[in-house]
Write an enzyme that holds these catalytic residues in place. Structure first.
Site, PDB file in Angstrom:
ATOM      1  N   GLY A 248      74.913  73.804  -9.744  1.00  0.00           N
ATOM      2  CA  GLY A 248      73.928  72.875  -9.187  1.00  0.00           C
ATOM      3  C   GLY A 248      73.486  71.767 -10.119  1.00  0.00           C
ATOM      4  O   GLY A 248      72.590  70.991  -9.778  1.00  0.00           O
ATOM      5  N   ARG A 293      80.309  70.523  -9.337  1.00  0.00           N
ATOM      6  CA  ARG A 293      80.171  69.066  -9.397  1.00  0.00           C
ATOM      7  C   ARG A 293      80.122  68.539 -10.833  1.00  0.00           C
ATOM      8  O   ARG A 293      80.749  67.533 -11.155  1.00  0.00           O
ATOM      9  CB  ARG A 293      78.855  68.699  -8.686  1.00  0.00           C
ATOM     10  CG  ARG A 293      78.713  67.233  -8.350  1.00  0.00           C
ATOM     11  CD  ARG A 293      77.283  66.940  -7.887  1.00  0.00           C
ATOM     12  NE  ARG A 293      76.796  67.859  -6.889  1.00  0.00           N
ATOM     13  CZ  ARG A 293      76.902  67.691  -5.572  1.00  0.00           C
ATOM     14  NH1 ARG A 293      77.494  66.619  -5.106  1.00  0.00           N
ATOM     15  NH2 ARG A 293      76.421  68.580  -4.739  1.00  0.00           N
ATOM     16  N   ARG A 330      81.126  62.695   2.509  1.00  0.00           N
ATOM     17  CA  ARG A 330      79.767  62.850   1.973  1.00  0.00           C
ATOM     18  C   ARG A 330      78.792  61.756   2.410  1.00  0.00           C
ATOM     19  O   ARG A 330      77.650  62.067   2.740  1.00  0.00           O
ATOM     20  CB  ARG A 330      79.794  63.006   0.450  1.00  0.00           C
ATOM     21  CG  ARG A 330      80.582  64.251  -0.009  1.00  0.00           C
ATOM     22  CD  ARG A 330      80.413  64.551  -1.485  1.00  0.00           C
ATOM     23  NE  ARG A 330      79.093  65.057  -1.787  1.00  0.00           N
ATOM     24  CZ  ARG A 330      78.131  64.355  -2.313  1.00  0.00           C
ATOM     25  NH1 ARG A 330      78.340  63.098  -2.650  1.00  0.00           N
ATOM     26  NH2 ARG A 330      76.946  64.869  -2.526  1.00  0.00           N
ATOM     27  N   CYS A 361      87.776  55.855  13.539  1.00  0.00           N
ATOM     28  CA  CYS A 361      87.149  55.350  14.759  1.00  0.00           C
ATOM     29  C   CYS A 361      85.788  55.981  14.920  1.00  0.00           C
ATOM     30  O   CYS A 361      85.610  56.917  15.700  1.00  0.00           O
ATOM     31  CB  CYS A 361      88.024  55.670  15.955  1.00  0.00           C
ATOM     32  SG  CYS A 361      89.483  54.672  15.918  1.00  0.00           S
ATOM     33  N   GLU A 362      84.853  55.477  14.171  1.00  0.00           N
ATOM     34  CA  GLU A 362      83.507  56.028  14.162  1.00  0.00           C
ATOM     35  C   GLU A 362      82.617  55.025  13.435  1.00  0.00           C
ATOM     36  O   GLU A 362      82.880  54.693  12.287  1.00  0.00           O
ATOM     37  CB  GLU A 362      83.566  57.369  13.396  1.00  0.00           C
ATOM     38  CG  GLU A 362      82.270  58.067  13.329  1.00  0.00           C
ATOM     39  CD  GLU A 362      82.341  59.492  13.876  1.00  0.00           C
ATOM     40  OE1 GLU A 362      83.359  59.861  14.504  1.00  0.00           O
ATOM     41  OE2 GLU A 362      81.363  60.201  13.682  1.00  0.00           O
TER      42      GLU A 362
HETATM   43  N1  LLP Z   1      77.847  78.594  -6.957  1.00  0.00           N
HETATM   44  C1  LLP Z   1      77.590  78.770  -5.656  1.00  0.00           C
HETATM   45  C2  LLP Z   1      77.336  80.121  -5.156  1.00  0.00           C
HETATM   46  C3  LLP Z   1      77.582  77.686  -4.786  1.00  0.00           C
HETATM   47  O1  LLP Z   1      77.309  77.881  -3.504  1.00  0.00           O
HETATM   48  C4  LLP Z   1      77.855  76.386  -5.286  1.00  0.00           C
HETATM   49  C5  LLP Z   1      77.868  75.235  -4.390  1.00  0.00           C
HETATM   50  C6  LLP Z   1      78.135  76.249  -6.645  1.00  0.00           C
HETATM   51  C7  LLP Z   1      78.116  77.369  -7.463  1.00  0.00           C
HETATM   52  C8  LLP Z   1      78.468  74.924  -7.274  1.00  0.00           C
HETATM   53  O2  LLP Z   1      77.454  73.991  -7.160  1.00  0.00           O
HETATM   54  P1  LLP Z   1      77.582  72.581  -7.925  1.00  0.00           P
HETATM   55  O3  LLP Z   1      77.564  72.864  -9.394  1.00  0.00           O
HETATM   56  O4  LLP Z   1      78.866  71.977  -7.527  1.00  0.00           O
HETATM   57  O5  LLP Z   1      76.415  71.812  -7.452  1.00  0.00           O
HETATM   58  N2  LLP Z   1      79.228  69.919  -0.204  1.00  0.00           N
HETATM   59  C9  LLP Z   1      77.983  69.632  -0.889  1.00  0.00           C
HETATM   60  C10 LLP Z   1      77.699  70.621  -1.978  1.00  0.00           C
HETATM   61  C11 LLP Z   1      77.682  72.040  -1.486  1.00  0.00           C
HETATM   62  C12 LLP Z   1      77.443  73.003  -2.598  1.00  0.00           C
HETATM   63  C13 LLP Z   1      77.786  74.373  -2.149  1.00  0.00           C
HETATM   64  N3  LLP Z   1      77.656  75.345  -3.153  1.00  0.00           N
HETATM   65  C14 LLP Z   1      78.070  68.223  -1.445  1.00  0.00           C
HETATM   66  O6  LLP Z   1      79.058  67.547  -1.202  1.00  0.00           O
HETATM   67  O7  LLP Z   1      77.148  67.762  -2.071  1.00  0.00           O
END
Ligand code: LLP
Length: 442
Positions: A248, A293, A330, A361-362
């Protein structure tokens, strides 16, 4: 404009990534093209790892591979000593194809199927992050019937809501993920696991959200989980050996984003755990984190070719590119903001406001509402920055647009790691009504 990682502007005024001219890459591989600066990914991985070792804390840094899943990125993660978080049989299969060290694979998901869990047992992966009671029963059955050891973490929701976009907040109580920490669910899960032969409980897991810019939320989460661990030690004499605080950590998509260095997140959460461990004389658990991320997000840049333009007088000018919501959902899904530049004329003043539209097409298929660019002509190359996370992995074939190619660039070398989809790929699963029914040959 602040560039990312190894990006520079060369003497031709072209954007370079990993020492490779982006205009050359577009010529060689076509567009849309996602280019990863792999040196930046390695640097980030090292920053996470080294902070833990500097603090003398045993740790695992697991790449949350939902951010970008492919054989090559798993190979790179293995090289960098990372562990791997997978969330489906498909991601596990990709890890197996990459021959990722099985003991460093962690399996997540709120609705793992029996088949997926069986696959995890077959591969003897390092750990399953158990999410619900149904899953616990399936793990119990698999471990007992196969007489096979499995290590698990319990995913809990600590009731901490990180300040982030609602859609990507998962740590609050009203969540589909995990066992609630406060209403007794986590305690029930704990007692259930203690009674499961062949199953070893390592500890607790939580993930409180994504694109988080402050450390307090992680500290609070760490404290909430430590408190539960201490309660279980007092009640049952059970000591957890692992505390997984998820991912996160935020990154800079635009100048409005002010992320902290990876080390700062790690230092803060680790200090909180060290402090409680000392105060309660609780054996210091191994800390696991799961950045997605922050490992790959700003290392990725998407190159598009500019196409048609439309001016709505007095309102805006749309510049359409040869991709869009099919390769980056996104903006449409989360109102996500991005920055862009003219990759082939970086030295030109970026003083024109353009709305970057996709080709789907959106009407909502807009990649950037107000990008600052030079005047663009058909054929000019556009770089959209920070597209390394949750773009390719969330891409689709809406309008039967083939998904882009993906390239790794490092130290002047480039390497194709996902080939561009072809029109043939678009129909590879289709079956025609006209096809003759063939008799099985015996
Ligand atoms: N661990 C778990 C259990 C998770 O559910 C996630 C992300 C992560 C780690 C990694 O999180 P990060 O470090 O990447 O923030 N599709 C959305 C983000 C969804 C995140 C889902 N879980 C976006 O494009 O912002």
């Amino acid at each position: 404009m602040e560039l990312y990682g190894t990006q520079t502007v060369n003497s031709k005024g072209h954007l370079e990534i990993g020492g490779v001219d982006s205009v050359d890459l577009a010529h060689i591989y076509g567009t849309p093209l996602i280019v990863y600066d792999t040196e930046l990914i390695r640097k980030r991985a090292a920053a996470f790892r080294e902070t833990f070792s500097r603090m003398g804390v045993r740790a695992q840094v697991a790449y949350a591979s939902k951010a970008f899943s492919s054989i090559a990125i798993y190979e790179l993660a293995a090289e960098e000593g990372l562990s791997l978080d997978v969330v489906s049989g498909g991601e596990l299969h990709t890890a197996v194809q990459a021959d990722f060290p099985r003991e460093r694979i962690h399996f997540h998901g709120n609705n793992k199927s029996y088949m997926e869990l069986n696959y995890a047992f077959d591969e003897r992966i390092g750990c399953i992050v158990a999410d619900n009671f149904l899953e616990l029963e399936m793990i119990r059955e698999l471990a007992a019937s196969r007489k096979q050891q499995m290590r698990i973490l319990l995913r809990v929701t600590p009731g901490i809501e990180a300040h982030t976009h609602d859609f990507i907040t998962t740590g609050q109580e009203d969540s589909k993920f995990g066992f609630d920490l406060k209403n007794g669910q986590a305690d029930e899960a704990f007692r259930t696991v203690l009674d499961m032969p062949y199953v070893e409980l390592l500890g607790l897991h939580c993930h409180i959200g994504s694109q988080i810019f402050e450390t307090d939320a992680f500290t609070l989460a760490a404290q909430a989980l430590m408190k539960k661990m201490e309660q279980w030690r007092a009640e049952e004499g059970f000591v957890c050996s692992v505390l997984n605080l998820g991912g996160g950590f935020g990154i800079r998509y635009t100048e409005a984003d002010k992320p902290l260095e990876p080390a700062v997140y790690v230092e803060n959460m680790t200090e909180a755990v060290l402090a409680l461990s000392a105060e309660w004389d609780y054996p210091m658990p191994e800390i696991w984190i799961e950045p997605g991320r922050s490992l790959v997000g700003d290392a990725g840049t998407t190159l598009y070719t500019a196409g048609s333009e439309k001016t709505v007088p007095g309102i805006r000018t749309y510049l359409a590119v040869d991709g869009g919501m099919s390769d980056n959902i996104r903006p449409a899904l989360y109102d996500a903001d991005y920055t862009a530049a003219a990759a082939g004329k970086m030295d030109a003043p970026h003083d024109t406001e353009l709305t970057i539209a996709g080709k789907c097409c959106e009407s909502g298929d807009k990649l950037i509402q107000a990008a600052r660019l030079p005047r663009m002509q058909e054929g000019d190359l556009l770089a959209v920055f920070c597209t390394g996370a949750y773009t390719y992995s969330m891409a689709g074939n809406y309008n039967r647009l083939p998904r882009p190619a993906v390239v790794f660039a490092e130290k002047g070398q480039h390497r194709l790691v996902i080939r561009r989809e072809t029109y043939e790929d678009m129909t590879r699963l289709d079956l025609s009504l006209q096809q003759k029914v063939r008799k099985e040959q015996s």
